[in-house]
Motif scaffolding. Structure first.
Motif, PDB file in Angstrom:
ATOM      1  N   LEU A  17      53.174  48.145  -2.598  1.00 26.05           N
ATOM      2  CA  LEU A  17      52.689  48.446  -3.944  1.00 26.05           C
ATOM      3  C   LEU A  17      52.015  47.194  -4.501  1.00 26.05           C
ATOM      4  N   PRO A  18      51.215  47.320  -5.576  1.00 22.09           N
ATOM      5  CA  PRO A  18      50.392  46.192  -6.050  1.00 22.09           C
ATOM      6  C   PRO A  18      51.170  45.022  -6.657  1.00 22.09           C
ATOM      7  N   GLU A  19      50.449  43.922  -6.776  1.00 22.11           N
ATOM      8  CA  GLU A  19      50.920  42.752  -7.520  1.00 22.11           C
ATOM      9  C   GLU A  19      51.132  43.162  -8.980  1.00 22.11           C
ATOM     10  N   THR A  20      52.146  42.618  -9.608  1.00 20.73           N
ATOM     11  CA  THR A  20      52.506  42.914 -11.008  1.00 20.73           C
ATOM     12  C   THR A  20      52.358  44.400 -11.329  1.00 20.73           C
ATOM     13  N   MET A  21      52.892  45.256 -10.463  1.00 24.01           N
ATOM     14  CA  MET A  21      52.682  46.704 -10.573  1.00 24.01           C
ATOM     15  C   MET A  21      53.351  47.331 -11.793  1.00 24.01           C
ATOM     16  N   THR A  22      54.284  46.656 -12.403  1.00 24.66           N
ATOM     17  CA  THR A  22      55.013  47.269 -13.516  1.00 24.66           C
ATOM     18  C   THR A  22      54.226  47.270 -14.822  1.00 24.66           C
ATOM     19  N   TYR A  23      53.141  46.499 -14.901  1.00 26.29           N
ATOM     20  CA  TYR A  23      52.321  46.428 -16.118  1.00 26.29           C
ATOM     21  C   TYR A  23      50.869  46.259 -15.724  1.00 26.29           C
ATOM     22  N   ALA A  24      49.981  46.519 -16.659  1.00 23.99           N
ATOM     23  CA  ALA A  24      48.576  46.200 -16.443  1.00 23.99           C
ATOM     24  C   ALA A  24      48.474  44.684 -16.255  1.00 23.99           C
ATOM     25  N   TYR A  25      47.523  44.249 -15.446  1.00 21.42           N
ATOM     26  CA  TYR A  25      47.349  42.816 -15.230  1.00 21.42           C
ATOM     27  C   TYR A  25      46.936  42.158 -16.547  1.00 21.42           C
ATOM     28  N   PHE A  26      47.733  41.199 -17.001  1.00 20.89           N
ATOM     29  CA  PHE A  26      47.501  40.563 -18.305  1.00 20.89           C
ATOM     30  C   PHE A  26      47.056  39.112 -18.185  1.00 20.89           C
ATOM     31  N   GLY A  27      46.795  38.642 -16.965  1.00 17.29           N
ATOM     32  CA  GLY A  27      46.430  37.245 -16.754  1.00 17.29           C
ATOM     33  C   GLY A  27      45.099  36.838 -17.363  1.00 17.29           C
ATOM     34  N   GLY A  28      44.313  37.803 -17.813  1.00 18.32           N
ATOM     35  CA  GLY A  28      43.025  37.481 -18.415  1.00 18.32           C
ATOM     36  C   GLY A  28      43.102  37.128 -19.888  1.00 18.32           C
ATOM     37  N   VAL A  29      44.307  37.222 -20.458  1.00 23.74           N
ATOM     38  CA  VAL A  29      44.500  36.894 -21.873  1.00 23.74           C
ATOM     39  C   VAL A  29      45.677  35.947 -22.023  1.00 23.74           C
ATOM     40  N   VAL A  30      45.768  35.303 -23.163  1.00 25.99           N
ATOM     41  CA  VAL A  30      46.916  34.454 -23.482  1.00 25.99           C
ATOM     42  C   VAL A  30      47.609  35.080 -24.684  1.00 25.99           C
ATOM     43  N   ASP A  31      48.806  35.617 -24.460  1.00 23.96           N
ATOM     44  CA  ASP A  31      49.557  36.285 -25.525  1.00 23.96           C
ATOM     45  C   ASP A  31      51.038  36.283 -25.146  1.00 23.96           C
ATOM     46  N   ASP A  32      51.862  35.649 -25.961  1.00 25.48           N
ATOM     47  CA  ASP A  32      53.292  35.525 -25.662  1.00 25.48           C
ATOM     48  C   ASP A  32      54.029  36.861 -25.582  1.00 25.48           C
ATOM     49  N   LYS A  33      53.466  37.937 -26.079  1.00 24.33           N
ATOM     50  CA  LYS A  33      54.150  39.238 -26.038  1.00 24.33           C
ATOM     51  C   LYS A  33      54.474  39.662 -24.609  1.00 24.33           C
ATOM     52  N   TRP A  34      53.690  39.203 -23.633  1.00 25.71           N
ATOM     53  CA  TRP A  34      53.906  39.614 -22.245  1.00 25.71           C
ATOM     54  C   TRP A  34      55.203  39.051 -21.669  1.00 25.71           C
ATOM     55  N   PHE A  35      55.708  37.956 -22.211  1.00 28.77           N
ATOM     56  CA  PHE A  35      56.966  37.401 -21.707  1.00 28.77           C
ATOM     57  C   PHE A  35      58.143  38.356 -21.924  1.00 28.77           C
ATOM     58  N   ASP A  36      58.050  39.236 -22.894  1.00 29.04           N
ATOM     59  CA  ASP A  36      59.118  40.206 -23.150  1.00 29.04           C
ATOM     60  C   ASP A  36      59.263  41.222 -22.020  1.00 29.04           C
ATOM     61  N   LEU A  37      58.274  41.352 -21.164  1.00 24.95           N
ATOM     62  CA  LEU A  37      58.282  42.363 -20.117  1.00 24.95           C
ATOM     63  C   LEU A  37      58.763  41.845 -18.763  1.00 24.95           C
ATOM     64  N   PHE A  38      59.048  40.563 -18.666  1.00 26.46           N
ATOM     65  CA  PHE A  38      59.557  39.999 -17.414  1.00 26.46           C
ATOM     66  C   PHE A  38      60.994  40.478 -17.209  1.00 26.46           C
ATOM     67  N   GLU A  39      61.428  40.584 -15.957  1.00 24.58           N
ATOM     68  CA  GLU A  39      62.776  41.083 -15.685  1.00 24.58           C
ATOM     69  C   GLU A  39      63.461  40.329 -14.553  1.00 24.58           C
ATOM     70  N   LYS A  68      61.836  36.944 -14.355  1.00 28.74           N
ATOM     71  CA  LYS A  68      62.422  35.833 -15.107  1.00 28.74           C
ATOM     72  C   LYS A  68      63.760  35.497 -14.452  1.00 28.74           C
ATOM     73  N   ALA A  69      64.014  34.208 -14.335  1.00 29.90           N
ATOM     74  CA  ALA A  69      65.244  33.737 -13.706  1.00 29.90           C
ATOM     75  C   ALA A  69      65.774  32.569 -14.514  1.00 29.90           C
ATOM     76  N   LYS A  70      67.064  32.589 -14.782  1.00 26.22           N
ATOM     77  CA  LYS A  70      67.681  31.511 -15.554  1.00 26.22           C
ATOM     78  C   LYS A  70      68.263  30.481 -14.586  1.00 26.22           C
ATOM     79  N   LYS A  71      67.830  29.228 -14.772  1.00 30.11           N
ATOM     80  CA  LYS A  71      68.346  28.119 -13.959  1.00 30.11           C
ATOM     81  C   LYS A  71      68.816  27.041 -14.907  1.00 30.11           C
ATOM     82  N   PHE A  72      70.084  26.697 -14.799  1.00 34.12           N
ATOM     83  CA  PHE A  72      70.673  25.660 -15.643  1.00 34.12           C
ATOM     84  C   PHE A  72      70.413  25.927 -17.128  1.00 34.12           C
TER      85      PHE A  72
END
Length: 186
Positions: A17-39, A68-72
């Motif tokens: 399946l595609p890269e970043t398949m869970t959402y539309a590719y958002f790398g063309g913009v800068v917007d902090d709202k996309w961080f809420d969708l990491f898992e 998203k991964a929590k380290k220390f």
């Protein structure tokens, strides 16, 4: 897809399946709202769904997602690919190593804003014993990444991608060259 393939006398062993398949590719913009969708790779909703589907269909699955991964006690964000076995669940996790950043008149890519690079190029054994490696999109352009996988015994390399513009045009040629150079299937 599995039902149609079975009608024709075969069944897929692995589905990519595609890269970043869970959402539309958002790398063309800068917007902090996309961080809420990491898992989380191990407990997020996508891995649970993919494990259930792999088991139900009896196929391996590779999918790209925003991890998203929590380290220390600090959150880290990756462009990742997961490998799911129908019998063993999540058996592989690859974090994209090469992050593009481009700001031209025709193309904007800001992956370095969202993702930090991974630092490992692992290989994994499928249930049938075949050794595979995974790369993500821009990683395909770095021959040493392919060579690292090959030297670890990769027989096949899977490359989920989200490519467009002039990079999309070169995609298949790059894959052919890397396969030929490393004697692997892509």
């Amino acid at each position: 897809v599995a039902e149609e393939t079975e009608k024709e006398g075969g069944k897929p062993y692995i589905c990519l399946l595609p890269e970043t398949m869970t959402y539309a590719y958002f790398g063309g913009v800068v917007d902090d709202k996309w961080f809420d969708l990491f898992e989380d790779a191990h407990e997020g909703p996508t891995v649970k769904l993919m494990e259930a589907e792999a088991k139900k269909l009896g196929v391996h699955l590779i999918y790209g997602f925003c991890e998203k991964a929590k380290k220390f006690g600090v959150w880290h964000y990756y462009n990742s690919a997961a490998l799911i076995s129908p019998t063993r669940g999540l058996i592989g996790l690859y974090r994209k190593c090469h992050m593009p950043h481009m700001d031209t008149d025709t193309m904007q890519v800001h992956e370095t804003y969202y993702f930090e690079p991974g630092d490992v190029l692992p290989v994994y054994k499928l249930d049938n014993g075949v050794t595979i490696g995974m790369l993500l999109c821009f990683d395909r352009s770095f021959p040493l990444a392919w060579n690292t996988l090959y030297l670890q015994g990769a027989q096949m390399v899977f490359v989920p991608a989200c490519a467009w513009g002039f990079r999309g045009v070169f995609f298949q040629n790059e894959l052919r060259c890397r396969a030929w150079e490393t004697h692997t299937f892509v």
